[in-house]
Write a protein that holds these residues in place. Sequence first.
Motif, mmCIF file in Angstrom:
data_model
loop_
_atom_site.group_PDB
_atom_site.id
_atom_site.type_symbol
_atom_site.label_atom_id
_atom_site.label_comp_id
_atom_site.label_asym_id
_atom_site.label_seq_id
_atom_site.Cartn_x
_atom_site.Cartn_y
_atom_site.Cartn_z
ATOM 1 N N GLY A 103 46.915 37.131 -5.800
ATOM 2 C CA GLY A 103 46.210 36.046 -6.431
ATOM 3 C C GLY A 103 45.535 35.249 -5.443
ATOM 4 N N LEU A 104 44.817 33.983 -6.225
ATOM 5 C CA LEU A 104 44.050 33.162 -5.668
ATOM 6 C C LEU A 104 44.793 31.949 -4.927
ATOM 7 C CD1 LEU A 104 40.687 33.030 -7.477
ATOM 8 C CD2 LEU A 104 41.008 33.774 -5.321
ATOM 9 N N VAL A 105 45.695 31.498 -5.827
ATOM 10 C CA VAL A 105 46.615 30.368 -5.763
ATOM 11 C C VAL A 105 47.999 30.611 -5.671
ATOM 12 C CG1 VAL A 105 44.810 28.751 -5.843
ATOM 13 C CG2 VAL A 105 46.036 29.423 -7.847
ATOM 14 N N ARG A 106 48.429 31.772 -5.475
ATOM 15 C CA ARG A 106 49.793 32.211 -5.646
ATOM 16 C C ARG A 106 50.551 31.994 -4.063
ATOM 17 N NH1 ARG A 106 49.971 37.705 -8.159
ATOM 18 N NH2 ARG A 106 49.503 36.305 -9.930
ATOM 19 N N TYR A 107 49.922 32.604 -3.186
ATOM 20 C CA TYR A 107 50.309 32.299 -1.774
ATOM 21 C C TYR A 107 49.595 31.208 -1.022
ATOM 22 C CZ TYR A 107 53.155 36.486 -2.655
ATOM 23 O OH TYR A 107 53.938 37.281 -3.247
ATOM 24 N N VAL A 110 46.417 32.691 1.068
ATOM 25 C CA VAL A 110 45.407 32.964 0.392
ATOM 26 C C VAL A 110 44.548 31.596 -0.075
ATOM 27 C CG1 VAL A 110 44.531 34.120 -1.597
ATOM 28 C CG2 VAL A 110 46.328 34.900 -0.326
ATOM 29 N N ALA A 111 45.434 30.692 -0.567
ATOM 30 C CA ALA A 111 44.669 29.428 -0.816
ATOM 31 C C ALA A 111 44.081 28.984 0.193
ATOM 32 C CB ALA A 111 45.674 28.436 -1.333
ATOM 33 N N VAL A 112 44.666 28.939 1.439
ATOM 34 C CA VAL A 112 44.092 28.229 2.496
ATOM 35 C C VAL A 112 42.914 29.013 3.028
ATOM 36 C CG1 VAL A 112 44.384 27.694 5.171
ATOM 37 C CG2 VAL A 112 46.285 27.081 3.381
ATOM 38 N N LEU A 158 36.946 30.581 10.879
ATOM 39 C CA LEU A 158 37.153 32.037 10.557
ATOM 40 C C LEU A 158 38.225 32.844 11.449
ATOM 41 C CD1 LEU A 158 33.142 32.704 10.361
ATOM 42 C CD2 LEU A 158 34.819 32.493 8.543
ATOM 43 N N SER A 159 38.477 32.521 12.808
ATOM 44 C CA SER A 159 39.585 33.046 13.404
ATOM 45 C C SER A 159 40.782 32.797 12.925
ATOM 46 C CB SER A 159 39.492 32.691 15.174
ATOM 47 O OG SER A 159 38.125 33.016 15.527
ATOM 48 N N PHE A 160 40.966 31.487 12.555
ATOM 49 C CA PHE A 160 42.268 30.944 11.845
ATOM 50 C C PHE A 160 42.437 31.810 10.580
ATOM 51 C CE2 PHE A 160 44.622 27.704 9.209
ATOM 52 C CZ PHE A 160 45.715 27.995 9.971
ATOM 53 N N ALA A 161 41.334 32.014 9.804
ATOM 54 C CA ALA A 161 41.360 32.825 8.395
ATOM 55 C C ALA A 161 41.788 34.367 8.875
ATOM 56 C CB ALA A 161 40.129 32.648 7.698
ATOM 57 N N MET A 162 41.331 34.860 9.896
ATOM 58 C CA MET A 162 41.646 36.150 10.250
ATOM 59 C C MET A 162 43.256 36.098 10.449
ATOM 60 S SD MET A 162 40.070 38.636 13.202
ATOM 61 C CE MET A 162 40.109 37.320 14.574
ATOM 62 N N VAL A 163 43.908 35.108 11.251
ATOM 63 C CA VAL A 163 45.112 35.111 11.607
ATOM 64 C C VAL A 163 46.053 35.063 10.239
ATOM 65 C CG1 VAL A 163 46.893 33.737 12.861
ATOM 66 C CG2 VAL A 163 44.853 34.218 14.078
#
Length: 175
Positions: A103-107, A110-112, A158-163
């Motif tokens: 989902g988009l805002v379920r977890y 994902v939201a972050v 982007l590195s944080f998003a990858m983690v």
Amino acid sequence: MSTSTASRPVPAARDNHVRWRLPVRLRKTVLVVHVGSAGAWIGIDVVSALLVLIGWTRSGDGRTTTYQALADLFVVPMLYAALAAGVVCLLTGVLLGLATKWGLVRYWWVAVKLVLNVLACAMMLAFLGPITELSTGEQPLQDIWFVAFLASTAMALLSFAMVLSVFKPWGRIRK
């Protein structure tokens, strides 16, 4: 004749309900495009940061010439390429969020990631003007810190998003 109860698949819980699913091949294709665009975005940021470092190692007229060449030939076109990669990453991420159990805002993770992607794209849009002015000479070349700040901040986001994609921390937003 004995009756054995074979284990039947349990229907998915309502929490993992997806309104619509992408066919498997299309979902995998969208995922590859998503990961590829994120990788391209990170790569462009790394190259931009290296080019800024090259400029900082120069002095005097060499520094001015280097920065103008970097701005004209590399940084501005790369910034547009990074913005395109960011938008593709955002769109494919939203599509994957809508069509998968995450989902988009379920977890939280994902939201972050969604917020980080929007923030990074907005930063690029905000810095395009000053960087373009830098390449035309309308702004002093000392202001190249815009490019350094953009590249380093984008790499960190982007590195944080990858983690987050790998570890999926924090659980569900609501039950």
